[in-house]
Design a protein around this motif. Structure first.
Motif, PDB file in Angstrom:
ATOM      1  N   TRP A  17      39.789  35.179  39.703  1.00 60.56           N
ATOM      2  CA  TRP A  17      38.526  35.722  39.134  1.00 60.56           C
ATOM      3  C   TRP A  17      38.359  35.620  37.732  1.00 60.56           C
ATOM      4  O   TRP A  17      37.480  35.338  37.286  1.00 60.56           O
ATOM      5  CB  TRP A  17      38.608  37.112  39.652  1.00 60.56           C
ATOM      6  N   SER A  35      28.710  27.652  47.637  1.00 62.77           N
ATOM      7  CA  SER A  35      28.344  28.910  48.245  1.00 62.77           C
ATOM      8  C   SER A  35      26.780  29.044  48.314  1.00 62.77           C
ATOM      9  O   SER A  35      26.297  28.681  47.225  1.00 62.77           O
ATOM     10  CB  SER A  35      29.051  30.178  47.469  1.00 62.77           C
ATOM     11  N   LEU A  86      25.222  31.729  48.084  1.00 62.01           N
ATOM     12  CA  LEU A  86      25.049  32.877  47.517  1.00 62.01           C
ATOM     13  C   LEU A  86      24.396  32.786  46.188  1.00 62.01           C
ATOM     14  O   LEU A  86      24.583  32.096  45.394  1.00 62.01           O
ATOM     15  CB  LEU A  86      26.396  33.780  47.387  1.00 62.01           C
ATOM     16  N   THR A 134      28.479  37.514  40.231  1.00 62.23           N
ATOM     17  CA  THR A 134      28.773  37.783  41.482  1.00 62.23           C
ATOM     18  C   THR A 134      29.980  37.069  41.965  1.00 62.23           C
ATOM     19  O   THR A 134      30.060  35.722  41.594  1.00 62.23           O
ATOM     20  CB  THR A 134      27.886  37.484  42.634  1.00 62.23           C
ATOM     21  N   GLN A 135      30.969  37.534  42.586  1.00 59.90           N
ATOM     22  CA  GLN A 135      32.151  36.899  42.928  1.00 59.90           C
ATOM     23  C   GLN A 135      32.471  37.040  44.505  1.00 59.90           C
ATOM     24  O   GLN A 135      32.347  37.970  45.225  1.00 59.90           O
ATOM     25  CB  GLN A 135      33.407  37.386  42.176  1.00 59.90           C
ATOM     26  N   THR A 136      32.693  35.925  45.159  1.00 59.21           N
ATOM     27  CA  THR A 136      32.934  35.820  46.618  1.00 59.21           C
ATOM     28  C   THR A 136      33.992  34.858  47.036  1.00 59.21           C
ATOM     29  O   THR A 136      34.575  34.254  46.176  1.00 59.21           O
ATOM     30  CB  THR A 136      31.543  35.416  47.100  1.00 59.21           C
ATOM     31  N   THR A 137      34.069  35.013  48.117  1.00 62.55           N
ATOM     32  CA  THR A 137      35.244  34.143  49.050  1.00 62.55           C
ATOM     33  C   THR A 137      34.515  33.427  50.078  1.00 62.55           C
ATOM     34  O   THR A 137      34.098  34.138  50.959  1.00 62.55           O
ATOM     35  CB  THR A 137      36.563  34.787  49.520  1.00 62.55           C
ATOM     36  N   ALA A 138      34.489  32.026  50.259  1.00 65.42           N
ATOM     37  CA  ALA A 138      33.827  31.365  51.276  1.00 65.42           C
ATOM     38  C   ALA A 138      35.215  30.630  51.975  1.00 65.42           C
ATOM     39  O   ALA A 138      36.095  29.991  51.456  1.00 65.42           O
ATOM     40  CB  ALA A 138      33.149  30.589  50.522  1.00 65.42           C
ATOM     41  N   TYR A 149      37.803  30.521  46.246  1.00 68.62           N
ATOM     42  CA  TYR A 149      37.314  31.806  45.562  1.00 68.62           C
ATOM     43  C   TYR A 149      36.341  31.184  44.339  1.00 68.62           C
ATOM     44  O   TYR A 149      36.644  30.402  43.585  1.00 68.62           O
ATOM     45  CB  TYR A 149      38.635  32.253  44.785  1.00 68.62           C
ATOM     46  N   THR A 179      32.785  32.243  41.499  1.00 67.93           N
ATOM     47  CA  THR A 179      32.387  33.185  40.697  1.00 67.93           C
ATOM     48  C   THR A 179      30.963  32.459  40.396  1.00 67.93           C
ATOM     49  O   THR A 179      30.736  31.473  40.128  1.00 67.93           O
ATOM     50  CB  THR A 179      32.942  33.224  39.294  1.00 67.93           C
TER      51      THR A 179
END
Length: 497
Positions: free
Chosen positions: A46, A102, A104, A113-117, A127, A129
């Motif tokens: 991250w 992503s 998102l 915003t941080q996410t896992t796809a 992972y 950002t």
């Protein structure tokens, strides 16, 4: 009937304890390590992805964004820039063959915003950002991320850590079992040797391991106990043999007298008198043996304060007049003990002194700072050095025939020592070297608490002069009407070293 369950050995219990302790520590530790490592790796991704997205956003704002977008060499190789309508306007080489990283979009009030796809199968996770280039609603978006590393993308990490914890637990148990076995070898050797020791073989000893650890001290203590036990057994056997001999002698005498009376009726009266004498001797031996057996069992509550000075005077006055007895007495010397046992000690010492004295017996009661001292002296022949300890053994005599003729049981001095030691005192024999030769028995007993006699004559034994009539004489030159005064000597100055 339920049989008692046999408990496991100490070796097995220690191994189980080590195994359980290792399992309790290592299994939770493996889980904690797994969670912490995953969190640390994810946090690092991250942070690096945010740095990369921030750098790309700065390039966009400066209007110098190349296409394809170069990576920063920090493992973040997937980069995309999307327009407000979702169209990709620039991307890195690694992201060119991939669909959108992503879908998102950050909320209007959020910059990052941080996410896992992940794929539908739950694998090949990314992972990512997402960063707004500017706060406006129609701002471009920067996507930066990377594929999950193996430690985060596999499901075998935790089982592998648990397996390693179990292997370490088993290793700890195996090590504890073997180390404990090696450490307990001396104990097993001691046990096997002790199992071989019986009443027929009391002289065995256990092996003593080298060093000065607990097992070595245990072996030394066991050998000391075995040595004392062996000595006690030998003394008991010798005592049984001597007692049998001593008891058989009067029994044989009684039988001989009775048979003589049957064969010669005219000598019946004389035979009966002789048999009664042997019966008296047999009764005395049995009574002394019973007393020796009872001395160690007397309870502490049976003890009382005894005026040793008065006790000595009483014992002298009740004796038949055989030889002159000269008494030098310190009044008020009080000890705590069993009165009848202490009286027996005084009587036995007087009997022994009269039996071996040539002309006179001297008795002295003195008091030191913390002990009462009783001296009984006779002017008989000195006792050899080798016999000074043996005379306190049961049935030991330096002249058996003479002792029996004069009525001794061979237990008088043994009883005296048992009683004195049971009262916390000591008894010894000394040769007298000043003036006429002789033998002196010295008994030391602890004074009773708050003994008034200690204040009356609180002097060391070396400072007591037996010739001074003012040194606490209660009955100096006892029986002076019938016997001339005799110098008893200074008990502190004639000890032979």
């Amino acid at each position: 009937m339920l049989l008692p369950r046999r408990s496991p050995s100490l070796r097995a219990r220690l191994a189980l304890l080590a195994t359980g302790t290792a399992a309790i520590l290592l299994i939770p530790l493996a889980i904690v390590v797994h969670v912490l490592v995953r969190d640390m790796v994810a946090d690092r991704i991250w942070d690096r992805s945010l740095d990369t997205a921030t750098s790309v956003a700065a390039q966009i704002r400066d209007g110098h964004l190349p296409n394809p977008i170069p990576t920063g060499g920090n493992d973040i190789d997937l980069i995309e820039v999307a327009a407000p309508d979702g169209r990709v306007v620039a991307e890195s080489s690694a992201a060119g063959h991939l669909p959108r990283l992503s879908p998102l979009r950050p909320a209007p009030d959020r910059e990052v915003t941080q996410t896992t796809a992940c794929s539908p199968a739950g694998r090949d996770c990314l992972y990512v950002t997402v960063l707004r280039v500017s706060p406006e609603a129609g701002s471009d978006l920067v996507y930066a991320g990377r594929a999950a590393p193996g430690i985060l993308d596999t499901s075998v990490t935790l089982p592998a850590l648990l397996l390693a914890a179990l292997l370490l637990t088993a290793l700890a148990g195996w090590t504890a079992y073997n180390v404990t076995g090696r450490a307990l070898r001396p104990v097993e050797a001691i046990r096997s040797e002790l199992a071989e020791i019986t009443d027929r073989n009391p002289g065995g000893r256990v092996p003593e391991p080298p060093g000065d650890d607990e097992f070595s001290r245990l072996a030394q203590a066991a050998n000391d106990a075995l040595s004392r036990l062996d000595t006690t057994i030998q003394r008991q056997r010798q005592f049984a043999a001597d007692a049998s001999h001593e008891l058989l002698t009067p029994i044989a005498g009684i039988r001989a007298q009775l048979e003589g009376a049957r064969l010669h009726p005219e000598d019946t009266a004389e035979a009966l008198c002789a048999a009664l004498r042997d019966t008296d001797r047999l009764e005395a031996i049995v009574a002394d043996l019973l007393l020796l057996a009872r001395i160690p069992t007397v309870p502490e509550t049976a003890r009382e304060e005894v005026d040793l000075s008065h006790l000595v005077v009483t014992e002298i006055e009740r004796r038949p007049e055989r030889l002159p007895i000269h008494l030098h007495n310190t009044p008020g010397v009080t000890v705590k003990g069993v009165r009848r046992h202490l009286a027996r000690v005084v009587a036995n010492l007087l009997d022994n002194a009269e039996r071996h004295a040539l002309t006179v017996v001297c008795v002295r009661v003195a008091c030191t700072e913390d002990a009462a001292v009783l001296y009984v002296r006779n002017d008989g022949l000195p006792i050899p050095e080798a016999d000074r300890e043996r005379i306190f053994e049961r049935f030991y005599r330096t002249d058996a025939a003479r002792s029996r003729d004069r009525g001794g049981t061979g237990l008088g001095l043994a009883i005296a020592r048992e009683v004195v030691e049971a009262h916390g005192g000591s008894i010894r024999v000394e040769d007298v070297t000043d003036g006429d030769p002789g033998v002196r028995f010295v008994i030391t007993l602890p004074l009773a608490p708050d003994d008034p006699g200690a204040g009356a004559a609180n002097l060391p034994a070396d400072d007591l002069d037996a010739d001074d009539p003012d040194a606490g004489d209660l009955a100096a030159d006892y029986r002076a009407a019938d016997h001339r005064t005799r110098d008893c000597g200074d008990p502190a100055g004639d000890t032979q070293s």
